[in-house]
Design a protein around this motif. Structure first.
Motif, PDB file in Angstrom:
ATOM      1  N   LEU A  75      55.964   2.828  -3.812  1.00  0.00           N
ATOM      2  CA  LEU A  75      54.543   2.954  -3.480  1.00  0.00           C
ATOM      3  C   LEU A  75      54.127   4.412  -3.496  1.00  0.00           C
ATOM      4  CD1 LEU A  75      53.883   0.661  -0.369  1.00  0.00           C
ATOM      5  CD2 LEU A  75      52.908   0.437  -2.644  1.00  0.00           C
ATOM      6  N   GLY A  84      51.660   0.467  -6.368  1.00  0.00           N
ATOM      7  CA  GLY A  84      53.103   0.277  -6.442  1.00  0.00           C
ATOM      8  C   GLY A  84      53.519   0.074  -7.881  1.00  0.00           C
ATOM      9  N   ASP A 111      49.333  -3.403  -7.597  1.00  0.00           N
ATOM     10  CA  ASP A 111      50.600  -3.196  -6.886  1.00  0.00           C
ATOM     11  C   ASP A 111      51.648  -4.130  -7.476  1.00  0.00           C
ATOM     12  OD1 ASP A 111      52.537  -2.606  -5.007  1.00  0.00           O
ATOM     13  OD2 ASP A 111      51.484  -3.538  -3.320  1.00  0.00           O
TER      14      ASP A 111
END
Length: 149
Positions: A75, A84, A111
């Protein structure tokens, strides 16, 4: 292996080496490994700056059964594509390559996390999540030939 921090996402090689993330949700997560020695394990070994980076979370390790491929999520890592991203390292003759971002064929502005490869390493499976606005995550997969350049 257990500490005052959270230990998450274990992945184990054939020889019993365990890769895992350790940290807290208030601070950060870094990745470690412990090696099996007979009926016990060695002390946790931080995977160091080739994997763990300041002000980033490294987590979700997946290691191949032979211990030659390590895929993980990070992250807020500098140079990433989004919140991420997924990264890979290769163990070549006992030496790990630097962590490499899997690039735009995997990583987006969203992410990406929870990487897993098929037994023959031909397919990468992962999760992609949108947080703002929140959209339930989806599983994705792709042929890894586009990754191993």
């Amino acid at each position: 292996m257990n500490s005052q921090r959270e230990e998450l996402y274990p992945s184990v090689t054939r020889d019993g080496t365990v890769y895992f993330a350790s940290g807290t949700f208030e601070t950060d997560f870094e990745m470690y490994r412990v090696r099996r020695q007979g009926n016990h394990y060695t002390a946790p070994e931080n995977l160091g700056p080739a994997v763990n980076s300041p002000d980033s979370w490294e987590y979700n390790p997946w290691v191949s059964p032979d211990g030659r491929v390590l895929v993980f999520a990070s992250l807020n890592r500098p140079g990433g594509y989004g919140l991420g991203d997924l990264y890979v390292r290769f163990n070549v003759a006992g030496t790990w390559t630097p962590a490499a971002n899997l690039g735009p064929s995997v990583n987006t502005e969203k992410d990406e996390f929870h990487p897993t490869l098929s037994r023959d390493l031909s397919q990468l499976y992962f999760v992609r999540q949108t947080w703002d606005p929140f959209v339930p995550s989806d599983f994705y997969h792709l042929d890894t030939r586009c990754l191993w350049r």
